[in-house]
Design a protein around this motif. Structure first.
Motif, PDB file in Angstrom:
ATOM      1  N   HIS A   1      56.052  41.480  30.836  1.00  0.00           N
ATOM      2  CA  HIS A   1      55.899  40.546  31.952  1.00  0.00           C
ATOM      3  C   HIS A   1      54.487  39.986  32.042  1.00  0.00           C
ATOM      4  N   ALA A   2      53.579  40.485  31.198  1.00  0.00           N
ATOM      5  CA  ALA A   2      52.180  40.070  31.265  1.00  0.00           C
ATOM      6  C   ALA A   2      51.920  38.861  30.382  1.00  0.00           C
ATOM      7  N   SER A   3      51.048  37.997  30.844  1.00  0.00           N
ATOM      8  CA  SER A   3      50.624  36.842  30.053  1.00  0.00           C
ATOM      9  C   SER A   3      49.848  37.304  28.822  1.00  0.00           C
ATOM     10  N   GLN A   4      49.982  36.537  27.756  1.00  0.00           N
ATOM     11  CA  GLN A   4      49.214  36.811  26.546  1.00  0.00           C
ATOM     12  C   GLN A   4      47.996  35.911  26.421  1.00  0.00           C
ATOM     13  N   ASP A   5      47.731  35.146  27.480  1.00  0.00           N
ATOM     14  CA  ASP A   5      46.574  34.260  27.501  1.00  0.00           C
ATOM     15  C   ASP A   5      45.303  35.083  27.733  1.00  0.00           C
ATOM     16  N   LEU A   6      44.364  35.007  26.810  1.00  0.00           N
ATOM     17  CA  LEU A   6      43.170  35.847  26.896  1.00  0.00           C
ATOM     18  C   LEU A   6      42.294  35.500  28.093  1.00  0.00           C
ATOM     19  N   ASP A   7      42.284  34.245  28.491  1.00  0.00           N
ATOM     20  CA  ASP A   7      41.497  33.865  29.666  1.00  0.00           C
ATOM     21  C   ASP A   7      42.107  34.443  30.945  1.00  0.00           C
ATOM     22  N   HIS A   8      43.434  34.475  31.011  1.00  0.00           N
ATOM     23  CA  HIS A   8      44.118  35.095  32.151  1.00  0.00           C
ATOM     24  C   HIS A   8      43.792  36.592  32.197  1.00  0.00           C
ATOM     25  N   ILE A   9      43.853  37.235  31.051  1.00  0.00           N
ATOM     26  CA  ILE A   9      43.531  38.660  30.980  1.00  0.00           C
ATOM     27  C   ILE A   9      42.084  38.910  31.409  1.00  0.00           C
ATOM     28  N   ALA A  10      41.183  38.095  30.911  1.00  0.00           N
ATOM     29  CA  ALA A  10      39.765  38.240  31.268  1.00  0.00           C
ATOM     30  C   ALA A  10      39.550  38.038  32.760  1.00  0.00           C
ATOM     31  N   ARG A  11      40.263  37.080  33.343  1.00  0.00           N
ATOM     32  CA  ARG A  11      40.129  36.804  34.782  1.00  0.00           C
ATOM     33  C   ARG A  11      40.567  38.012  35.602  1.00  0.00           C
ATOM     34  N   ASP A  12      41.666  38.651  35.186  1.00  0.00           N
ATOM     35  CA  ASP A  12      42.147  39.828  35.912  1.00  0.00           C
ATOM     36  C   ASP A  12      41.186  41.014  35.759  1.00  0.00           C
ATOM     37  N   LEU A  13      40.635  41.174  34.573  1.00  0.00           N
ATOM     38  CA  LEU A  13      39.675  42.265  34.362  1.00  0.00           C
ATOM     39  C   LEU A  13      38.404  42.042  35.178  1.00  0.00           C
ATOM     40  N   ARG A  14      38.005  40.797  35.311  1.00  0.00           N
ATOM     41  CA  ARG A  14      36.849  40.487  36.164  1.00  0.00           C
ATOM     42  C   ARG A  14      37.150  40.862  37.616  1.00  0.00           C
ATOM     43  N   LYS A  15      38.365  40.587  38.063  1.00  0.00           N
ATOM     44  CA  LYS A  15      38.756  40.947  39.427  1.00  0.00           C
ATOM     45  C   LYS A  15      38.728  42.463  39.607  1.00  0.00           C
ATOM     46  N   LEU A  16      39.234  43.197  38.615  1.00  0.00           N
ATOM     47  CA  LEU A  16      39.213  44.660  38.674  1.00  0.00           C
ATOM     48  C   LEU A  16      37.784  45.175  38.751  1.00  0.00           C
ATOM     49  N   ALA A  17      36.918  44.611  37.951  1.00  0.00           N
ATOM     50  CA  ALA A  17      35.516  45.029  37.969  1.00  0.00           C
ATOM     51  C   ALA A  17      34.872  44.743  39.320  1.00  0.00           C
ATOM     52  N   MET A  18      35.206  43.616  39.919  1.00  0.00           N
ATOM     53  CA  MET A  18      34.658  43.273  41.242  1.00  0.00           C
ATOM     54  C   MET A  18      35.141  44.261  42.303  1.00  0.00           C
ATOM     55  N   LEU A  19      36.407  44.687  42.195  1.00  0.00           N
ATOM     56  CA  LEU A  19      36.927  45.686  43.128  1.00  0.00           C
ATOM     57  C   LEU A  19      36.175  47.016  43.000  1.00  0.00           C
ATOM     58  N   ALA A  20      35.669  47.293  41.803  1.00  0.00           N
ATOM     59  CA  ALA A  20      34.992  48.566  41.545  1.00  0.00           C
ATOM     60  C   ALA A  20      33.538  48.578  41.996  1.00  0.00           C
ATOM     61  N   ILE A  21      32.950  47.415  42.188  1.00  0.00           N
ATOM     62  CA  ILE A  21      31.518  47.343  42.509  1.00  0.00           C
ATOM     63  C   ILE A  21      31.147  48.106  43.779  1.00  0.00           C
ATOM     64  N   PRO A  22      31.893  47.984  44.898  1.00  0.00           N
ATOM     65  CA  PRO A  22      31.500  48.735  46.110  1.00  0.00           C
ATOM     66  C   PRO A  22      31.502  50.246  45.924  1.00  0.00           C
ATOM     67  N   PHE A  23      32.257  50.736  44.944  1.00  0.00           N
ATOM     68  CA  PHE A  23      32.325  52.171  44.683  1.00  0.00           C
ATOM     69  C   PHE A  23      31.254  52.630  43.683  1.00  0.00           C
ATOM     70  N   GLY A  24      30.538  51.682  43.106  1.00  0.00           N
ATOM     71  CA  GLY A  24      29.565  52.038  42.079  1.00  0.00           C
ATOM     72  C   GLY A  24      30.219  52.516  40.794  1.00  0.00           C
ATOM     73  N   ILE A  25      31.409  51.986  40.504  1.00  0.00           N
ATOM     74  CA  ILE A  25      32.193  52.431  39.352  1.00  0.00           C
ATOM     75  C   ILE A  25      32.205  51.344  38.277  1.00  0.00           C
ATOM     76  N   ARG A  26      32.129  51.774  37.026  1.00  0.00           N
ATOM     77  CA  ARG A  26      32.254  50.871  35.892  1.00  0.00           C
ATOM     78  C   ARG A  26      33.675  50.977  35.316  1.00  0.00           C
ATOM     79  N   ILE A  27      34.174  49.868  34.805  1.00  0.00           N
ATOM     80  CA  ILE A  27      35.509  49.827  34.205  1.00  0.00           C
ATOM     81  C   ILE A  27      35.370  49.838  32.688  1.00  0.00           C
ATOM     82  N   ALA A  28      35.965  50.846  32.052  1.00  0.00           N
ATOM     83  CA  ALA A  28      35.998  50.914  30.594  1.00  0.00           C
ATOM     84  C   ALA A  28      37.372  50.434  30.139  1.00  0.00           C
ATOM     85  N   TYR A  29      37.420  49.304  29.466  1.00  0.00           N
ATOM     86  CA  TYR A  29      38.678  48.697  29.041  1.00  0.00           C
ATOM     87  C   TYR A  29      38.965  49.073  27.595  1.00  0.00           C
TER      88      TYR A  29
END
Length: 304
Positions: A117-145
């Motif tokens: 069900h996931a898009s294979q568009d790399l820009d879409h994937i990158a956009r979602d990972l950026r959102k995940l990273a932004m969600l992690a910032i208040p916790f001081g957490i880094r995302i390892a993909y």
């Protein structure tokens, strides 16, 4: 298993075990790791939600153990979704981040999506990972993909690195797993093109055959029959991998990501001893990080 001496403890300092490898209650797993000389542990969500005393008791058990949390895993199938599926996964990610923060872990591992069900568009994937990273910032957490070797779109660390660069977020980086590199037969020369500051976690494991020809075979091997570095048939490649990472300037943690059904049936100290031997092989024989104690150094000088 003898108690680790000071030299061994220093050699083991950059290595940790994963709770996935061991059977039994969380407290027993933590004690086995500590007794083997490890100072850190890679934790998973089931360690917390499956604890008979609940989330708070599990967090306290980790704190009481004195082991540092290498990281927390694993957020699956997050990126590339749309509509209600995307919102659902955002809620899951928030819960994972809260548990990660409760443990004091600074890294959350996210694996590349296998969802049809996931898009294979790399820009879409990158956009979602950026959102995940932004969600992690208040916790001081880094995302390892991490690129799973059976990921639908991203199944090598080279493509994972592409989308991490596209996302361009300071707390988003790579998770490197030796199993997936060997299973996908990714050239180790590609390591040279990575930024060591953007590698947030390295997980190490080997396996007992040269090839995994299908995604299904990769999944089965990965989930049931990994072995510790030095125990499988890829020891030479694994040594080359850690030496390349060391030469690149990687100074982060190495965690043993070893799923093995046989180890689940062995006493904890025996499995932890296998992990200790593996870490000492990497530290002392491969990376040559172990330094003699001052008394030993003086003795060698006197003999010379």
């Amino acid at each position: 298993m003898g108690r680790p001496n000071r030299t061994e403890i220093e050699a083991l300092s950059g290595f940790g075990m994963d709770t996935i490898t061991l059977a039994g209650p969380l407290e027993a797993k933590l004690a086995a790791m500590r007794d083997a000389g490890f100072s850190q542990v890679m934790l998973k969500a089931n360690d917390l939600v499956g604890h008979p005393g609940g989330l708070g008791a599990a967090v306290q058990a980790v704190k009481d153990s004195g082991l540092r949390g290498t990281g927390f895993q694993v957020l699956r199938d997050f990126e590339g979704l749309s509509g209600h599926l995307h919102h659902y996964k955002v809620d899951i990610a928030k819960s994972m981040l809260e548990m990660c923060a409760a443990l004091g872990c600074k890294v959350l591992l996210a694996c590349s999506s296998t969802s049809v069900h996931a898009s294979q568009d790399l820009d879409h994937i990158a956009r979602d990972l950026r959102k995940l990273a932004m969600l992690a910032i208040p916790f001081g957490i880094r995302i390892a993909y991490e690129g799973l070797s059976w990921g639908r779109t991203i199944n090598e660390f080279t493509t994972a690195w592409d989308v991490v660069c596209r996302a361009d977020c300071p707390n988003l980086g790579l998770g490197i797993d030796s199993f997936h590199i060997f299973a996908a037969k990714t050239s180790l020369e590609e390591i040279d093109y990575l930024d060591p500051e953007k590698i947030f976690l390295v997980q190490l494991a080997d396996f007992m055959w040269q090839e995994t020809r299908t995604f299904e075979e990769r999944m089965t091997t990965a989930r049931t029959f990994r072995v510790f570095p030095g125990e499988g048939v890829h020891s030479e490649q694994l040594a080359e991998l850690v030496l390349k990472l060391d030469a690149l300037g990687y100074q982060g943690d190495y965690s043993f990501e070893v799923f093995n059904d046989d180890y689940q049936q062995m006493p904890l100290p025996m499995v932890a001893e296998r992990a200790r031997r593996s870490a000492l092989w990497l530290a002392e024989d491969v990376m040559r990080r172990s330094m003699p104690l001052p008394n030993q150094m003086r003795l060698k000088t006197a003999r010379a």
